[in-house]
Design a protein around this motif. Structure first.
Motif, PDB file in Angstrom:
ATOM      1  N   GLU A  49      -1.289  23.381 -14.540  1.00 34.90           N
ATOM      2  CA  GLU A  49      -1.574  22.177 -15.313  1.00 34.90           C
ATOM      3  C   GLU A  49      -2.826  21.480 -14.798  1.00 34.90           C
ATOM      4  O   GLU A  49      -3.199  21.613 -13.630  1.00 34.90           O
ATOM      5  CB  GLU A  49      -0.382  21.212 -15.234  1.00 34.90           C
ATOM      6  N   LYS A  50      -3.471  20.727 -15.655  1.00 30.17           N
ATOM      7  CA  LYS A  50      -4.664  19.979 -15.272  1.00 30.17           C
ATOM      8  C   LYS A  50      -4.268  18.716 -14.516  1.00 30.17           C
ATOM      9  O   LYS A  50      -3.241  18.098 -14.819  1.00 30.17           O
ATOM     10  CB  LYS A  50      -5.484  19.602 -16.510  1.00 30.17           C
ATOM     11  N   VAL A  51      -5.083  18.339 -13.526  1.00 25.91           N
ATOM     12  CA  VAL A  51      -4.836  17.097 -12.787  1.00 25.91           C
ATOM     13  C   VAL A  51      -6.103  16.252 -12.813  1.00 25.91           C
ATOM     14  O   VAL A  51      -7.215  16.776 -12.908  1.00 25.91           O
ATOM     15  CB  VAL A  51      -4.420  17.372 -11.326  1.00 25.91           C
ATOM     16  N   GLU A  52      -5.924  14.951 -12.743  1.00 24.63           N
ATOM     17  CA  GLU A  52      -7.070  14.046 -12.719  1.00 24.63           C
ATOM     18  C   GLU A  52      -7.766  14.116 -11.365  1.00 24.63           C
ATOM     19  O   GLU A  52      -7.145  14.454 -10.353  1.00 24.63           O
ATOM     20  CB  GLU A  52      -6.605  12.608 -12.979  1.00 24.63           C
ATOM     21  N   LYS A  53      -9.049  13.776 -11.341  1.00 23.40           N
ATOM     22  CA  LYS A  53      -9.799  13.801 -10.081  1.00 23.40           C
ATOM     23  C   LYS A  53      -9.289  12.736  -9.115  1.00 23.40           C
ATOM     24  O   LYS A  53      -9.272  12.949  -7.899  1.00 23.40           O
ATOM     25  CB  LYS A  53     -11.289  13.568 -10.363  1.00 23.40           C
ATOM     26  N   THR A  54      -8.852  11.586  -9.656  1.00 20.05           N
ATOM     27  CA  THR A  54      -8.394  10.486  -8.808  1.00 20.05           C
ATOM     28  C   THR A  54      -7.118   9.876  -9.376  1.00 20.05           C
ATOM     29  O   THR A  54      -7.029   9.599 -10.570  1.00 20.05           O
ATOM     30  CB  THR A  54      -9.468   9.382  -8.703  1.00 20.05           C
ATOM     31  N   ILE A  55      -6.125   9.686  -8.508  1.00 13.52           N
ATOM     32  CA  ILE A  55      -4.906   8.961  -8.854  1.00 13.52           C
ATOM     33  C   ILE A  55      -4.878   7.701  -7.994  1.00 13.52           C
ATOM     34  O   ILE A  55      -4.854   7.782  -6.759  1.00 13.52           O
ATOM     35  CB  ILE A  55      -3.636   9.774  -8.571  1.00 13.52           C
ATOM     36  N   THR A  56      -4.918   6.521  -8.631  1.00 20.97           N
ATOM     37  CA  THR A  56      -4.900   5.252  -7.893  1.00 20.97           C
ATOM     38  C   THR A  56      -3.511   4.643  -7.966  1.00 20.97           C
ATOM     39  O   THR A  56      -2.988   4.392  -9.049  1.00 20.97           O
ATOM     40  CB  THR A  56      -5.936   4.266  -8.476  1.00 20.97           C
TER      41      THR A  56
ATOM     42  N   TYR B  74       0.880  -1.172   0.000  1.00 16.80           N
ATOM     43  CA  TYR B  74       0.000   0.000   0.000  1.00 16.80           C
ATOM     44  C   TYR B  74       0.913   1.216   0.000  1.00 16.80           C
ATOM     45  O   TYR B  74       1.367   1.684   1.039  1.00 16.80           O
ATOM     46  CB  TYR B  74      -0.908  -0.025   1.228  1.00 16.80           C
ATOM     47  N   VAL B  75       1.228   1.676  -1.204  1.00 15.74           N
ATOM     48  CA  VAL B  75       2.217   2.730  -1.394  1.00 15.74           C
ATOM     49  C   VAL B  75       1.739   4.026  -0.726  1.00 15.74           C
ATOM     50  O   VAL B  75       0.577   4.408  -0.861  1.00 15.74           O
ATOM     51  CB  VAL B  75       2.462   2.975  -2.900  1.00 15.74           C
ATOM     52  N   THR B  76       2.641   4.707  -0.008  1.00 15.88           N
ATOM     53  CA  THR B  76       2.242   5.982   0.592  1.00 15.88           C
ATOM     54  C   THR B  76       2.039   7.021  -0.519  1.00 15.88           C
ATOM     55  O   THR B  76       2.807   7.057  -1.487  1.00 15.88           O
ATOM     56  CB  THR B  76       3.292   6.509   1.588  1.00 15.88           C
ATOM     57  N   PRO B  77       1.025   7.887  -0.389  1.00 20.22           N
ATOM     58  CA  PRO B  77       0.723   8.849  -1.454  1.00 20.22           C
ATOM     59  C   PRO B  77       1.406  10.201  -1.275  1.00 20.22           C
ATOM     60  O   PRO B  77       1.091  11.151  -1.984  1.00 20.22           O
ATOM     61  CB  PRO B  77      -0.803   8.999  -1.335  1.00 20.22           C
ATOM     62  N   GLY B  78       2.348  10.300  -0.346  1.00 15.30           N
ATOM     63  CA  GLY B  78       2.955  11.591  -0.059  1.00 15.30           C
ATOM     64  C   GLY B  78       3.664  12.228  -1.235  1.00 15.30           C
ATOM     65  O   GLY B  78       3.387  13.376  -1.600  1.00 15.30           O
ATOM     66  N   ALA B  79       4.586  11.501  -1.836  1.00 12.57           N
ATOM     67  CA  ALA B  79       5.371  12.055  -2.940  1.00 12.57           C
ATOM     68  C   ALA B  79       4.485  12.409  -4.129  1.00 12.57           C
ATOM     69  O   ALA B  79       4.584  13.498  -4.698  1.00 12.57           O
ATOM     70  CB  ALA B  79       6.450  11.068  -3.357  1.00 12.57           C
ATOM     71  N   GLU B  80       3.598  11.486  -4.503  1.00  9.34           N
ATOM     72  CA  GLU B  80       2.730  11.727  -5.649  1.00  9.34           C
ATOM     73  C   GLU B  80       1.761  12.872  -5.365  1.00  9.34           C
ATOM     74  O   GLU B  80       1.481  13.702  -6.235  1.00  9.34           O
ATOM     75  CB  GLU B  80       1.956  10.458  -6.005  1.00  9.34           C
ATOM     76  N   GLY B  81       1.243  12.927  -4.141  1.00 12.28           N
ATOM     77  CA  GLY B  81       0.333  14.003  -3.780  1.00 12.28           C
ATOM     78  C   GLY B  81       0.984  15.369  -3.906  1.00 12.28           C
ATOM     79  O   GLY B  81       0.376  16.321  -4.424  1.00 12.28           O
ATOM     80  N   LEU B  82       2.223  15.480  -3.435  1.00 16.71           N
ATOM     81  CA  LEU B  82       2.928  16.760  -3.539  1.00 16.71           C
ATOM     82  C   LEU B  82       3.217  17.111  -4.993  1.00 16.71           C
ATOM     83  O   LEU B  82       3.060  18.264  -5.408  1.00 16.71           O
ATOM     84  CB  LEU B  82       4.225  16.708  -2.738  1.00 16.71           C
ATOM     85  N   ARG B  83       3.631  16.110  -5.777  1.00 14.16           N
ATOM     86  CA  ARG B  83       3.880  16.363  -7.207  1.00 14.16           C
ATOM     87  C   ARG B  83       2.626  16.876  -7.900  1.00 14.16           C
ATOM     88  O   ARG B  83       2.678  17.806  -8.715  1.00 14.16           O
ATOM     89  CB  ARG B  83       4.371  15.079  -7.901  1.00 14.16           C
ATOM     90  N   GLN B  84       1.490  16.272  -7.573  1.00  9.99           N
ATOM     91  CA  GLN B  84       0.233  16.673  -8.192  1.00  9.99           C
ATOM     92  C   GLN B  84      -0.166  18.089  -7.775  1.00  9.99           C
ATOM     93  O   GLN B  84      -0.670  18.876  -8.593  1.00  9.99           O
ATOM     94  CB  GLN B  84      -0.872  15.685  -7.811  1.00  9.99           C
ATOM     95  N   ALA B  85       0.058  18.440  -6.507  1.00  8.95           N
ATOM     96  CA  ALA B  85      -0.283  19.785  -6.036  1.00  8.95           C
ATOM     97  C   ALA B  85       0.562  20.840  -6.745  1.00  8.95           C
ATOM     98  O   ALA B  85       0.048  21.890  -7.165  1.00  8.95           O
ATOM     99  CB  ALA B  85      -0.076  19.864  -4.518  1.00  8.95           C
ATOM    100  N   ILE B  86       1.857  20.561  -6.900  1.00 12.30           N
ATOM    101  CA  ILE B  86       2.751  21.493  -7.593  1.00 12.30           C
ATOM    102  C   ILE B  86       2.330  21.632  -9.060  1.00 12.30           C
ATOM    103  O   ILE B  86       2.314  22.744  -9.612  1.00 12.30           O
ATOM    104  CB  ILE B  86       4.210  21.017  -7.484  1.00 12.30           C
ATOM    105  N   LYS B  87       1.997  20.514  -9.650  1.00  2.23           N
ATOM    106  CA  LYS B  87       1.529  20.518 -11.043  1.00  2.23           C
ATOM    107  C   LYS B  87       0.296  21.423 -11.192  1.00  2.23           C
ATOM    108  O   LYS B  87       0.220  22.248 -12.107  1.00  2.23           O
ATOM    109  CB  LYS B  87       1.183  19.078 -11.449  1.00  2.23           C
ATOM    110  N   PHE B  88      -0.645  21.281 -10.263  1.00  3.42           N
ATOM    111  CA  PHE B  88      -1.867  22.093 -10.304  1.00  3.42           C
ATOM    112  C   PHE B  88      -1.553  23.574 -10.105  1.00  3.42           C
ATOM    113  O   PHE B  88      -2.088  24.436 -10.808  1.00  3.42           O
ATOM    114  CB  PHE B  88      -2.840  21.600  -9.224  1.00  3.42           C
TER     115      PHE B  88
END
Length: 322
Positions: A295-302, A277-291
């Motif tokens: 840039e557009k972000v998807e509603k859900t990243i699984t 169960y991969v922690t979402p910390g790194a991806e979450g921060l990357r997505q926030a910076i992208k937004f």
């Protein structure tokens, strides 16, 4: 003024100048940051949560334009609500939040949304769809994988039989319900599988799971499999069984699969399997910076999962330098 008094005054002035310089330096450093991002973590006690924080801090180090503020909810809903309110008052550019309880954090998350702060929900959801994005694993999918493997361990589809102890995570958290529901999609189809406990919550903690399992062992002569909603609880159950000499008769399944925790337990033969169960910390921060950069972000990243057994545990450890 004596020479000693003059020396004291000079020392004090130098200290004051140094302190002022340090403050100015820190202030200037903060001024250089382009984005202020707040992260409300539910707790830092659980190993998975500690890794979660390590991952997001490591990712933040790659982005000099970001000032990351991390708060610790200390495993208390009211404390986490206060933390988020404080981050809103600090006017963060984006808010990342991993709730203790979905319902308990929904109101304050909505406050952030109403304040026009983009909200990224990590791991556990909230009872609103107005957030910017959700990032996390599919707990129901992971539960299904665990249930399918449990059926295999207990004799296979159509023939599986045995007594199962399920130790829940927090009853007020959506991941616990999803991990339960996914698991039972497979195991409930097997009439030979019997459940020995009725929604016993270990609150994601090893010591509480130990106590639950200790009581189950006293009242049940035969236990074939334990399904813990995370690795610490599965391991707590293993330790309880080991203390009475019954650990070799029981299969133990957990979830999280941290290399230095669950994978090590599988490699040592303490757990039969875990599911990453991969922690979402790194991806979450990357997505926030992208937004924030427009840039557009998807509603859900699984995030993906992987079954870890004795067959692949050693390789995973080697790949992670362990």
């Amino acid at each position: 003024m004596t020479r000693r008094d003059m020396l004291k005054l000079a020392t004090f002035a130098a200290a004051l100048l140094t302190t002022t310089a340090l403050f100015s330096s820190n202030h200037a450093l903060a001024q250089d940051k382009k984005w202020k991002i707040g992260f409300s973590q539910v707790t830092t006690i659980e190993p998975w949560r500690a890794q979660f924080n390590k991952d997001i801090i490591a990712e933040a180090a790659k982005h000099p334009e970001v000032e990351l503020i991390i708060t610790d909810g200390e495993d208390k809903t009211e404390k986490q609500v206060a933390d988020v309110e404080n981050l809103i008052r600090q006017e963060v550019d984006a808010l990342l939040v991993s709730p203790k309880e979905s319902a308990g954090l929904t109101g304050v998350v909505q406050q952030a949304i109403d304040a026009k702060i983009p909200v990224f929900v990590l791991d556990r959801n909230v009872d609103t769809k107005d957030y910017t994005q959700f990032v996390g694993g599919d707990n129901k999918l992971i539960g299904r994988a665990a249930g399918e493997y449990a059926v295999e361990l207990l004799g296979g589809k159509g023939k599986a039989a045995g007594n199962v102890v399920e130790i829940w995570g927090g009853m007020g958290t959506q991941p616990a319900h999803d991990r339960h529901d996914g698991f039972h999609e497979f195991t409930d189809k097997e009439p030979g599988i019997k459940y020995l406990l009725d929604q016993q919550s270990g609150d994601w903690k090893q010591d509480q799971a130990y106590n639950i399992m200790a009581n189950a062992l006293k009242t049940n002569e035969k236990i074939d499999l334990v399904y813990g909603h995370n690795d610490p609880m599965a391991y707590g159950a293993y330790l309880a069984a080991k203390d009475v000499g019954r650990e070799k008769d029981i299969k133990f399944i957990g979830i999280d699969g941290l290399p230095n925790e669950g994978v090590q337990m599988v490699n040592k033969g303490e757990l039969t399997a875990t599911f990453t169960y991969v922690t979402p910390g790194a991806e979450g921060l990357r997505q926030a910076i992208k937004f924030l950069n427009g840039e557009k972000v998807e509603k859900t990243i699984t995030l993906p999962t992987e079954k870890v057994t004795k067959d692949n545990a050693a390789k995973i450890l080697k790949d992670n330098g362990l």
